[in-house]
Motif scaffolding. Structure first.
Motif, PDB file in Angstrom:
ATOM      1  N   GLY A  83       0.754  -1.079   0.171  1.00  0.00           N
ATOM      2  CA  GLY A  83      -0.074   0.090   0.131  1.00  0.00           C
ATOM      3  C   GLY A  83       0.866   1.263   0.135  1.00  0.00           C
ATOM      4  O   GLY A  83       0.667   2.191  -0.839  1.00  0.00           O
ATOM      5  N   ILE A  84       2.061   1.320   0.923  1.00  0.00           N
ATOM      6  CA  ILE A  84       2.747   2.507   0.894  1.00  0.00           C
ATOM      7  C   ILE A  84       3.471   2.513  -0.433  1.00  0.00           C
ATOM      8  O   ILE A  84       3.843   3.700  -1.114  1.00  0.00           O
ATOM      9  N   VAL A  85       3.901   1.484  -0.863  1.00  0.00           N
ATOM     10  CA  VAL A  85       4.827   1.384  -2.346  1.00  0.00           C
ATOM     11  C   VAL A  85       3.909   2.161  -3.415  1.00  0.00           C
ATOM     12  O   VAL A  85       4.134   3.268  -4.130  1.00  0.00           O
ATOM     13  N   ALA A  86       2.623   1.766  -3.232  1.00  0.00           N
ATOM     14  CA  ALA A  86       1.633   2.180  -4.529  1.00  0.00           C
ATOM     15  C   ALA A  86       1.424   3.848  -4.229  1.00  0.00           C
ATOM     16  O   ALA A  86       1.492   4.516  -5.295  1.00  0.00           O
ATOM     17  N   TRP A  87       1.202   4.192  -2.898  1.00  0.00           N
ATOM     18  CA  TRP A  87       0.962   5.473  -2.658  1.00  0.00           C
ATOM     19  C   TRP A  87       2.253   6.500  -3.081  1.00  0.00           C
ATOM     20  O   TRP A  87       2.015   7.426  -3.657  1.00  0.00           O
ATOM     21  N   LEU A  89       4.334   5.406  -5.174  1.00  0.00           N
ATOM     22  CA  LEU A  89       4.525   5.644  -6.811  1.00  0.00           C
ATOM     23  C   LEU A  89       3.466   6.482  -7.402  1.00  0.00           C
ATOM     24  O   LEU A  89       3.944   7.110  -8.437  1.00  0.00           O
ATOM     25  N   VAL A  90       2.442   6.629  -6.890  1.00  0.00           N
ATOM     26  CA  VAL A  90       1.416   7.558  -7.605  1.00  0.00           C
ATOM     27  C   VAL A  90       1.685   8.846  -7.261  1.00  0.00           C
ATOM     28  O   VAL A  90       1.505   9.814  -8.196  1.00  0.00           O
ATOM     29  N   ARG A  91       1.826   9.128  -5.728  1.00  0.00           N
ATOM     30  CA  ARG A  91       1.608  10.582  -5.429  1.00  0.00           C
ATOM     31  C   ARG A  91       3.121  11.302  -5.337  1.00  0.00           C
ATOM     32  O   ARG A  91       3.077  12.566  -5.489  1.00  0.00           O
ATOM     33  N   TYR A  92       4.053  10.880  -5.393  1.00  0.00           N
ATOM     34  CA  TYR A  92       5.531  11.693  -5.056  1.00  0.00           C
ATOM     35  C   TYR A  92       6.475  11.165  -6.492  1.00  0.00           C
ATOM     36  O   TYR A  92       6.192  10.320  -7.274  1.00  0.00           O
ATOM     37  N   GLN A  93       7.307  12.259  -6.490  1.00  0.00           N
ATOM     38  CA  GLN A  93       8.059  12.321  -7.642  1.00  0.00           C
ATOM     39  C   GLN A  93       9.449  12.063  -6.865  1.00  0.00           C
ATOM     40  O   GLN A  93       9.938  12.606  -6.079  1.00  0.00           O
ATOM     41  N   PHE A  94      10.250  11.243  -7.394  1.00  0.00           N
ATOM     42  CA  PHE A  94      11.669  10.846  -6.953  1.00  0.00           C
ATOM     43  C   PHE A  94      12.544  10.420  -8.131  1.00  0.00           C
ATOM     44  O   PHE A  94      12.054   9.629  -8.954  1.00  0.00           O
ATOM     45  N   PRO A  95      13.986  10.291  -7.986  1.00  0.00           N
ATOM     46  CA  PRO A  95      14.844  10.177  -9.188  1.00  0.00           C
ATOM     47  C   PRO A  95      14.892   8.512  -9.206  1.00  0.00           C
ATOM     48  O   PRO A  95      14.715   7.677  -8.173  1.00  0.00           O
TER      49      PRO A  95
END
Lengths: 280, 308
Positions: A83-87, A89-95
């Motif tokens: 659940g945290i990984v999905a969140w 990946l959908v909501r944040y940007q990172f390199p």
């Protein structure tokens, strides 16, 4: 009415119904239905008492406890972290996000035997991860804990890939509205976001659990396979086969098949519920 | 499994919808910065432990004793014969399931008939069966005590503990992949284009090859790639029907198991590294196809908006 009309006219225009349906059913029956029915027909050659004693012997009961227990824990771990990984990946940007996103499917693509030997070497007493756990007195390889690790690995993509599209579809306006009406971030999360992803989380949980109960390749290396302690049910079927006890193996297989059919039913109901919740 | 395979399609429709709306910044989050960084950290630590470290470990273990040992392990005659058998099994199973997938998708997407949803669930069935049970069913059919066992023995035909058994188990395990990929795709596309071609006088087969196939090619390739990865990597089902005869009925995953159980870890990981490479290539191609389909969708959405 108009869709009904266009559909029936489509039936007349598009050719190949007989051929494609006939081939589909023939292929399905030949390769899936007839072979699978062999399992059920074979158990009918057993008496009821023999069947019951074959599927409830202490060693089989211990294997059910391990298979279903470890699958349950693995799926629960995946609900939280998936659940945290999905969140993220959908909501944040990172390199490196796109590479991380693509690699989430690794447990689908990596052959289970490869996963099995790799996890075993990582978690054994002198492995990269195992040697640190050993220092604090935790043994993973060749214990039931190892089974949990392998089943967590196998189930990882299921939760992430079912929750991801739901989060992408979520209407951010609702969260903004909640926040502007004075809800704290935690309230927004627990009252607005969480209810909308609960069906997807449960579906992902059920899919990961269903896959984990039947899993064989990634588990047998790390489990140690000690009877009554770290022997999973699929391995027990293999053991029975190696002793030429075909009926005994089949009886246990029937129990496992019934469990997976029930899980399949549960998953379908969950998905229907999720669709209804999403209002589609 | 099926739901997961469905999802990338839903993904794409969601993406298309989002494009047609005003683009939204992905960073307008409401939670405080430290929560964001903590969540990213938790996700990355979890994925590192469960995905990245194992992936690195496969290649490290394989190359532990240098390139020469690696080459030797991969070029060992038993290893080569395992590689050959893996390609044979996948080379038969994937095309068979490809033809089936297209036929099943054509039936389900283009026509209405009673029992359609039952047919759909039956196609999905192999996904919910444990690999070990998939192997067991062929033992019950073709084993010496099985239904056809005595007849096969009389006619000197070997299916179990031979290549045909391995192919059958592989077909069963990878059965739904292509169909599952094509059905939602063809349902979403509808049949207007085919109807137009047919009304203009094209034959059924010509319509299929000139109209349908170009429309579904990326979805088809997607299904084939996933099907192939599973076919080459399948372990449980194949293990039950193979008989583990070295150089004859061992596929690559089974060879990995045998070498590992003999404590020949470097050789086991050398073969495993080939399978891991296959997995990485599969993921790369899969990501590329997803990107292509996304681009195509974007283009068609833009076409529609300019038309309006």
């Amino acid at each position: 009415m108009s869709t009904l009309l266009s559909r029936s006219s489509a039936n007349r225009v598009i050719p190949g119904f007989g051929l494609s349906l006939g081939f589909t059913i023939f292929y399905l029956a030949l390769l899936v239905l007839i072979p699978l029915s062999a399992i059920f027909l074979k158990t009918f050659t057993m008496s009821w008492d023999a069947f019951v004693s074959a599927v409830t012997s202490p060693r089989v009961m211990a294997s059910y406890r391990l298979s279903f227990g470890a699958a349950l824990i693995g799926a629960a771990i995946n609900v939280v972290f998936g659940g945290i990984v999905a969140w993220v990946l959908v909501r944040y940007q990172f390199p490196g996000k796109r590479i991380v996103d693509a690699l989430v499917d690794l447990p689908f693509a990596l052959p289970t035997a490869v996963a099995g030997i790799t996890l075993t070497s990582l978690y054994s007493a002198n492995g990269w991860i195992g040697k640190y756990l050993e220092q604090v007195g935790i043994k993973v390889a060749f214990t039931p804990l190892g089974v949990v690790i392998a089943l967590t690995f196998i189930g990882l993509p299921f939760v992430v890939r079912t929750v991801q599209p739901v989060l992408e579809d979520a209407e951010r306006e609702l969260e903004e509205a909640a926040a502007s009406l004075g809800a704290s971030p935690w309230q927004t999360f627990s009252r607005v976001i969480l209810p909308s992803v609960v069906p997807a989380l449960l579906t992902g949980f059920a899919l990961a659990f269903a896959r984990a109960t039947g899993e064989y390749g990634s588990v047998i290396f790390i489990a140690g396979n000690m009877p009554m302690v770290s022997e999973i049910t699929p391995l027990f079927i293999i053991t029975k086969l190696e002793q030429y006890d075909y009926t005994g193996a089949t009886a246990i297989a029937v129990v496992m098949l019934l469990v997976s059919f029930l899980l399949l039913l549960a998953i379908n109901l969950l998905q229907a519920w999720a669709r209804k919740r999403a209002g589609k | 499994m099926s739901a997961v395979l469905d999802n990338h399609l839903k993904d794409k429709t969601a993406a298309a919808r989002q494009i047609s709306q005003t683009p939204r910044k992905a960073t307008n989050t409401l939670e405080p910065g430290w929560v964001r960084y903590a969540l990213i950290a938790v996700a990355l630590v979890f994925l590192t432990l469960f995905l990245f470290v194992p992936l690195v470990a496969v290649f490290t273990e394989a190359l532990k004793k240098g390139w020469d040992t690696y080459r030797e392990s991969v070029l060992d005659p038993d290893a080569l014969s395992a590689i050959r058998l893996t390609f044979i099994a996948a080379g038969i199973a994937v095309p068979l399931n490809l033809v089936f997938g297209v036929a099943a998708a054509w039936t389900i997407a283009k026509f209405e008939f009673p029992g359609k949803s039952l047919l759909l669930s039956l196609i999905d069935l192999p996904f919910s069966v444990s690999p070990v049970i998939a192997g067991l069913i062929y033992v019950l059919l073709f084993g010496s005590q099985g239904w056809f066992g005595p007849w096969l023995m009389d006619h000197d035909i070997k299916i179990l503990f031979a290549v045909p058994g391995i192919v059958l188990a592989t077909v069963f395990i990878t059965f739904p992949f292509v169909a599952r990929e094509l059905i939602p795709l063809m349902q979403a596309q509808g049949s207007e284009e085919e109807e137009a071609a047919l009304v203009l006088g094209a034959s059924g087969w010509k319509t299929f090859f000139k109209v349908t196939l170009p429309n579904i090619k990326w979805g088809l390739l997607y299904g084939v790639i996933l099907c192939n990865a599973r076919a080459m990597g399948e372990f449980g089902a194949v293990s039950v029907v193979s008989g583990h005869i070295r150089g004859e009925t061992n596929t690559m995953p089974l060879q990995v198991e045998i070498l590992y159980n003999e404590y020949n870890f470097t050789a086991a990981f050398a073969i495993a590294s080939l399978l891991a490479l296959l997995a990485l290539v599969t993921l790369a191609v899969k990501t590329f196809i997803e990107w292509r389909m996304h681009q195509a969708q974007k283009a068609s959405v833009q076409d529609h908006t300019t038309e309006q």
